[in-house]
Design a protein around this motif. Structure first.
Motif, mmCIF file in Angstrom:
data_model
loop_
_atom_site.group_PDB
_atom_site.id
_atom_site.type_symbol
_atom_site.label_atom_id
_atom_site.label_comp_id
_atom_site.label_asym_id
_atom_site.label_seq_id
_atom_site.Cartn_x
_atom_site.Cartn_y
_atom_site.Cartn_z
ATOM 1 N N GLN A 261 57.134 73.739 98.976
ATOM 2 C CA GLN A 261 58.271 73.167 99.419
ATOM 3 C C GLN A 261 58.397 71.663 98.829
ATOM 4 O O GLN A 261 57.347 70.902 99.211
ATOM 5 N N TYR B 13 65.324 69.502 101.018
ATOM 6 C CA TYR B 13 64.330 70.496 100.943
ATOM 7 C C TYR B 13 64.551 71.592 99.836
ATOM 8 O O TYR B 13 65.885 71.957 99.766
ATOM 9 N N THR B 14 63.641 71.835 98.955
ATOM 10 C CA THR B 14 63.695 73.341 98.327
ATOM 11 C C THR B 14 63.629 74.442 99.581
ATOM 12 O O THR B 14 62.621 74.387 100.437
ATOM 13 N N ASP C 30 63.781 79.877 97.776
ATOM 14 C CA ASP C 30 64.349 79.616 96.422
ATOM 15 C C ASP C 30 63.717 80.056 95.589
ATOM 16 O O ASP C 30 62.717 80.443 95.263
ATOM 17 N N GLY D 198 65.114 69.886 95.865
ATOM 18 C CA GLY D 198 65.669 70.543 96.860
ATOM 19 C C GLY D 198 67.343 70.062 96.956
ATOM 20 O O GLY D 198 67.743 69.094 96.326
ATOM 21 N N ASN E 101 71.042 71.212 94.263
ATOM 22 C CA ASN E 101 69.754 70.867 93.998
ATOM 23 C C ASN E 101 69.438 69.477 93.315
ATOM 24 O O ASN E 101 70.322 69.386 92.188
#
Length: 533
Positions: free
Chosen positions: A326, A338-339, A343, A353, A421
């Protein structure tokens, strides 16, 4: 931004679907009711349950109360990762006292400025860590700042005029609890101006940060989180960090070393599931797996933050450690991205993210503050329910750091894709990211030129395989007999933190210039790399 109104909360607050009813110090009691017999904290041979932690925090709050601390006071906390760090933080929040979260590596230069600004009444530190004697630093701070009337040290053989943390124990007489909108704690900015600025976080906005972050990281009662980066960092304290894991009934393992030969066996011993690293440390971990053979199969999530990371390194970590990755991008001032755990691979590898809250409001603008088109690069501006609207006692900085519409100027150059993102491309301001620590170039240059044999100094960053970026100092002076060792010793003696001291030095006869006659820092960075070999 000064302290918030201290009137009591009259109704719950809701931030992006999370209902907040209790200030952070009181949350621990709720957690203890749910998970009383579960282990909350581990540090070396020490293990503490949720019930014991709640009781200990209550008794510590009582002792602080007995020592004269009252709601609204500020305290300077410079503790390593330990049970003491967590209990001091939570006891202060329960009492309505505002901890200033300093890093263990900071020294007199930074701390004197922080104390002068915030006027804390107490200083909490380990007596000694990695050979450094904090009681000596405490003595100098107290002599320089009469506001520091109380010194508390964690360790044995504490001087008689100081308090020993382990001996603090008294009944707690709860005052009126802080309101959700009250100031909770003060974090430190990475900053480009040298002296860290103070970031005021409220009970509500900070609780939202760690509660939502715990969701983002998939934290639950089975989580075992290993904190190896300093716990005063926002990343380790609340993203989801120590507080986020405790809010879900997980276990926090605290450590003060990041070396693979110590940490990897600890991961095996404690069955660690979650850990957060900065990219330079991740590189060392990957290299170490050539010889380190601890069983790391318990790992479920590896968070990477603090600086942009190469996609190839992320992919290598995925394959080597067999865990989810992450990426985390954010700032102590607020915004966290955050990712997501589900994903697509290309998002996890190549981006940092997207914002964790639907209420986060971001703009990406050009040099004239005009919003750029999607996919173009520009400076990231942000505002939202957990992002500050001003620094503490810093009116001048607030003018330059926030727009008239209330957006915080991050100083980061980013681009954003159609799914929201963010990819971080660099910094607008002169700053070096050394192993995840943000160092202001101007601060180091000023410290160097205080040496009588250095007339001018220019500091630049150069790529480094272990640190991410190393600090390179170019010097001009009448004498070139000054050694690197002597310069480092001079900086240490003048209170500079070890991580801010340049890694590489070079003398220069003239400064390279751009076509318009300005100092060419890019050429110096190239020269630094060439001289490094």
């Amino acid at each position: 931004m000064l302290e918030h109104d201290l009137a009591p909360a009259t109704r719950p607050l809701i931030i992006d679907g999370i209902v907040l009813t209790t200030p952070i110090g009181g949350m621990l009691t709720e957690w203890a009711r749910k998970w009383g017999t579960r282990i909350a904290l581990v540090h070396g041979d020490q293990r503490m349950t949720y019930a014991a932690l709640d009781h200990h925090v209550d008794r510590l709050a009582g002792a602080l109360q007995k020592s004269g601390l009252v709601r609204g006071d500020r305290i300077l906390v410079q503790m390593p990762n330990s049970i003491g760090l967590v209990t001091i933080l939570l006891a202060a929040l329960r009492l309505g006292v505002h901890p200033i979260m300093a890093m263990p590596a900071q020294r007199a230069h930074d701390l004197n400025a922080l104390v002068a600004n915030a006027q804390p009444v107490a200083y909490f530190a380990a007596r000694e860590l990695h050979g450094f004697q904090y009681e000596v630093l405490a003595r100098s701070l107290q002599q320089a700042h009469p506001c520091l009337r109380l010194i508390v040290l964690d360790g044995a053989e504490v001087p008689e005029d100081y308090l020993q943390l382990s001996a603090l124990d008294a009944p707690f007489h709860p005052p009126q609890p802080p309101a959700l909108t009250d100031l909770a704690l003060l974090l430190l900015s990475g900053g480009t101006t040298g002296t860290p600025k103070l970031i005021p976080r409220t009970h509500a906005d900070y609780a939202f940060t760690f509660l939502r972050s715990a969701e983002m990281a998939g934290v639950d009662e089975t989580t075992v989180y290993l904190a190896i980066l300093p716990g005063a960092h926002n990343f380790i304290l609340s993203s989801p960090g120590i507080l986020g894991v405790l809010s879900r009934g997980g276990r926090v393992v605290l450590a003060n070393a990041a070396s693979c030969d110590e940490i990897m066996p600890l991961i095996e011993k404690e069955s660690v599931t979650h850990i957060a690293l900065v990219p330079p440390l991740l590189r060392l971990w990957i290299e170490a797996r050539k010889w380190e053979r601890s069983d790391l199969s318990s790992l479920r999530l590896l968070q990477i933050g603090g600086a942009r990371v190469d996609a190839a390194l992320v992919k290598q970590a995925q394959q080597l450690f067999g865990t989810m990755i992450q990426q985390v991008y954010g700032m102590a001032e607020g915004l966290i991205c955050y990712t997501r755990l589900d994903d697509a691979q290309h998002v996890i590898l190549n981006t940092q993210g997207r914002p964790m809250s639907r209420e986060d409001d971001i703009l990406i603008v050009d040099s004239d503050d005009h919003e750029v088109t999607l996919g173009e690069t520009g400076e990231l501006l942000t505002r939202g329910p957990y992002t500050i609207s001003g620094y503490f006692n810093a009116a001048e900085h607030n003018v330059s750091s926030f727009t008239a519409e209330g957006y915080y100027r991050t100083g980061d150059v980013v681009c954003q894709d159609a799914d929201g993102n963010i990819t971080v491309m660099g910094r607008l301001k002169e700053q070096i990211n050394r192993a995840g620590e943000k160092i202001a170039v101007a601060e180091v240059e000023a410290a160097l030129t205080r040496h009588p044999d250095i007339e001018e100094a220019v500091v630049v960053a150069a790529p480094d395989p272990h640190l991410g970026e190393r600090i390179c100092a170019f010097l001009k002076g009448a004498s070139r007999d000054l050694t690197d060792i002597a310069i480092r010793e001079f900086l240490r003696e003048n209170g500079m933190a070890a991580y801010k001291i340049p890694d590489q030095y070079g003398w220069i006869s003239h400064w390279p210039q751009t076509a318009v006659g300005k100092l060419d820092r890019k050429k110096l960075a190239v020269l630094a790399q060439a001289r490094h070999g």
